[in-house]
Design a protein around this motif. Structure first.
Motif, PDB file in Angstrom:
ATOM      1  N   SER A 271       0.830  -1.211   0.000  1.00  0.00           N
ATOM      2  CA  SER A 271       0.000   0.000   0.000  1.00  0.00           C
ATOM      3  C   SER A 271       0.860   1.255   0.000  1.00  0.00           C
ATOM      4  CB  SER A 271      -0.911   0.026   1.234  1.00  0.00           C
ATOM      5  OG  SER A 271      -1.760  -1.069   1.237  1.00  0.00           O
ATOM      6  N   GLU A 272       1.893   1.248   0.826  1.00  0.00           N
ATOM      7  CA  GLU A 272       2.772   2.417   0.925  1.00  0.00           C
ATOM      8  C   GLU A 272       3.369   2.780  -0.429  1.00  0.00           C
ATOM      9  OE1 GLU A 272       6.834   3.782   3.314  1.00  0.00           O
ATOM     10  OE2 GLU A 272       5.922   1.833   3.729  1.00  0.00           O
ATOM     11  N   ASP A 273       3.833   1.768  -1.166  1.00  0.00           N
ATOM     12  CA  ASP A 273       4.415   2.030  -2.481  1.00  0.00           C
ATOM     13  C   ASP A 273       3.375   2.594  -3.446  1.00  0.00           C
ATOM     14  OD1 ASP A 273       6.809   1.058  -1.504  1.00  0.00           O
ATOM     15  OD2 ASP A 273       6.571  -0.929  -2.423  1.00  0.00           O
ATOM     16  N   LEU A 274       2.188   2.015  -3.438  1.00  0.00           N
ATOM     17  CA  LEU A 274       1.139   2.489  -4.344  1.00  0.00           C
ATOM     18  C   LEU A 274       0.717   3.920  -4.021  1.00  0.00           C
ATOM     19  CD1 LEU A 274      -1.065  -0.724  -4.503  1.00  0.00           C
ATOM     20  CD2 LEU A 274       0.359   0.206  -6.335  1.00  0.00           C
TER      21      LEU A 274
ATOM     22  N   ASP B 268       2.517   6.186  -2.556  1.00  0.00           N
ATOM     23  CA  ASP B 268       3.624   7.109  -2.774  1.00  0.00           C
ATOM     24  C   ASP B 268       3.973   7.298  -4.251  1.00  0.00           C
ATOM     25  OD1 ASP B 268       3.847   7.549  -0.085  1.00  0.00           O
ATOM     26  OD2 ASP B 268       5.557   6.206   0.208  1.00  0.00           O
ATOM     27  N   ASP B 269       3.530   6.381  -5.111  1.00  0.00           N
ATOM     28  CA  ASP B 269       3.832   6.478  -6.540  1.00  0.00           C
ATOM     29  C   ASP B 269       3.244   7.754  -7.140  1.00  0.00           C
ATOM     30  OD1 ASP B 269       5.266   4.142  -6.719  1.00  0.00           O
ATOM     31  OD2 ASP B 269       3.682   2.984  -7.687  1.00  0.00           O
ATOM     32  N   GLU B 270       3.822   8.154  -8.265  1.00  0.00           N
ATOM     33  CA  GLU B 270       3.279   9.275  -9.030  1.00  0.00           C
ATOM     34  C   GLU B 270       2.192   8.714  -9.946  1.00  0.00           C
ATOM     35  OE1 GLU B 270       2.136  12.634 -10.193  1.00  0.00           O
ATOM     36  OE2 GLU B 270       3.800  12.593  -8.759  1.00  0.00           O
ATOM     37  N   TRP B 271       0.955   8.922  -9.568  1.00  0.00           N
ATOM     38  CA  TRP B 271      -0.173   8.333 -10.296  1.00  0.00           C
ATOM     39  C   TRP B 271      -0.307   8.873 -11.709  1.00  0.00           C
ATOM     40  CZ3 TRP B 271      -4.823   7.904  -6.388  1.00  0.00           C
ATOM     41  CH2 TRP B 271      -4.458   7.031  -5.345  1.00  0.00           C
ATOM     42  N   SER B 272       0.125  10.076 -11.954  1.00  0.00           N
ATOM     43  CA  SER B 272      -0.024  10.652 -13.292  1.00  0.00           C
ATOM     44  C   SER B 272       0.765   9.869 -14.338  1.00  0.00           C
ATOM     45  CB  SER B 272       0.384  12.125 -13.294  1.00  0.00           C
ATOM     46  OG  SER B 272       1.752  12.248 -12.972  1.00  0.00           O
ATOM     47  N   GLU B 273       1.743   9.088 -13.895  1.00  0.00           N
ATOM     48  CA  GLU B 273       2.529   8.287 -14.830  1.00  0.00           C
ATOM     49  C   GLU B 273       1.740   7.122 -15.400  1.00  0.00           C
ATOM     50  OE1 GLU B 273       6.151   7.229 -12.827  1.00  0.00           O
ATOM     51  OE2 GLU B 273       6.779   9.321 -12.639  1.00  0.00           O
ATOM     52  N   THR B 274       0.581   6.823 -14.831  1.00  0.00           N
ATOM     53  CA  THR B 274      -0.246   5.717 -15.307  1.00  0.00           C
ATOM     54  C   THR B 274      -1.366   6.167 -16.235  1.00  0.00           C
ATOM     55  OG1 THR B 274      -1.722   5.829 -13.395  1.00  0.00           O
ATOM     56  CG2 THR B 274       0.204   4.388 -13.199  1.00  0.00           C
ATOM     57  N   VAL B 275      -1.419   7.449 -16.530  1.00  0.00           N
ATOM     58  CA  VAL B 275      -2.510   7.988 -17.345  1.00  0.00           C
ATOM     59  C   VAL B 275      -2.609   7.270 -18.690  1.00  0.00           C
ATOM     60  CG1 VAL B 275      -3.299  10.037 -18.595  1.00  0.00           C
ATOM     61  CG2 VAL B 275      -2.587  10.222 -16.216  1.00  0.00           C
TER      62      VAL B 275
END
Length: 166
Positions: free
Chosen positions: A74-77, A79-86
């Motif tokens: 959960s911590e990794d998810l 903390d990730d930059e979500w915009s990179e998954t667009v």
């Protein structure tokens, strides 16, 4: 003991034997065997904030069988930059692209087979959508004009479709 009582007793004993002999949880059993396994592994790994697990064993209409699982903390998810998954999500954000994926999973692997489907669009429209699916990692080329869904993307795709159900 009369015959009816004996049959009832045999049915009860048979049901108990079947339950005791079951070594693999069945879908719909109502318990949380996957979640409990994840929680046990997470606590052993010191992952206090938990995580997610998705897994699947799939037989495609083509007869191909795939087994796959992925775990993420959960911590990794978070903390990730979500915009990179667009781009990954955007590739799925069109009904024709979803239909293309379904058809490829169903065995229509060439552009010629895909364009033969009347309701899916023209050759030009299909060639417009294929690069977006490829860039998002949902398709890959296996030869000239031939595509497949990478095995590591089949279960995630089905998980997202299941999660999107009302």
């Amino acid at each position: 003991m009369d015959l009816e009582e004996r049959v009832t007793e045999l049915e009860r004993r048979l049901a108990a034997l079947e339950t005791a002999g079951r070594t693999t949880p069945r879908v719909g059993d109502g318990d949380f065997w996957a979640l409990e396994g994840l929680q046990e592994r997470m606590s052993g790994a010191g992952a206090a904030d938990g995580g997610v697990l998705y897994t699947g064993a799939v037989r495609l209409p083509t007869g191909e069988e795939l087994s796959w699982q992925h775990t993420a903390l959960s911590e990794d998810l978070l903390d990730d930059e979500w915009s990179e998954t667009v781009d990954v999500f955007a590739a799925l954000a069109h009904p024709v692209r979803l239909r293309l994926l379904r058809e490829v999973l169903g065995g229509r692997r060439t552009v010629a087979e895909l364009t033969a489907l009347e309701e899916i669009g023209t050759t030009g429209q299909i060639y417009h959508h294929l690069p977006q699916l490829t860039a998002g990692g949902w398709l890959r080329t296996t030869g000239r004009g031939r595509y497949e869904v990478p095995p590591g993307r089949v279960v995630p795709l089905l998980v997202m479709l299941a999660a999107a159900r009302p």
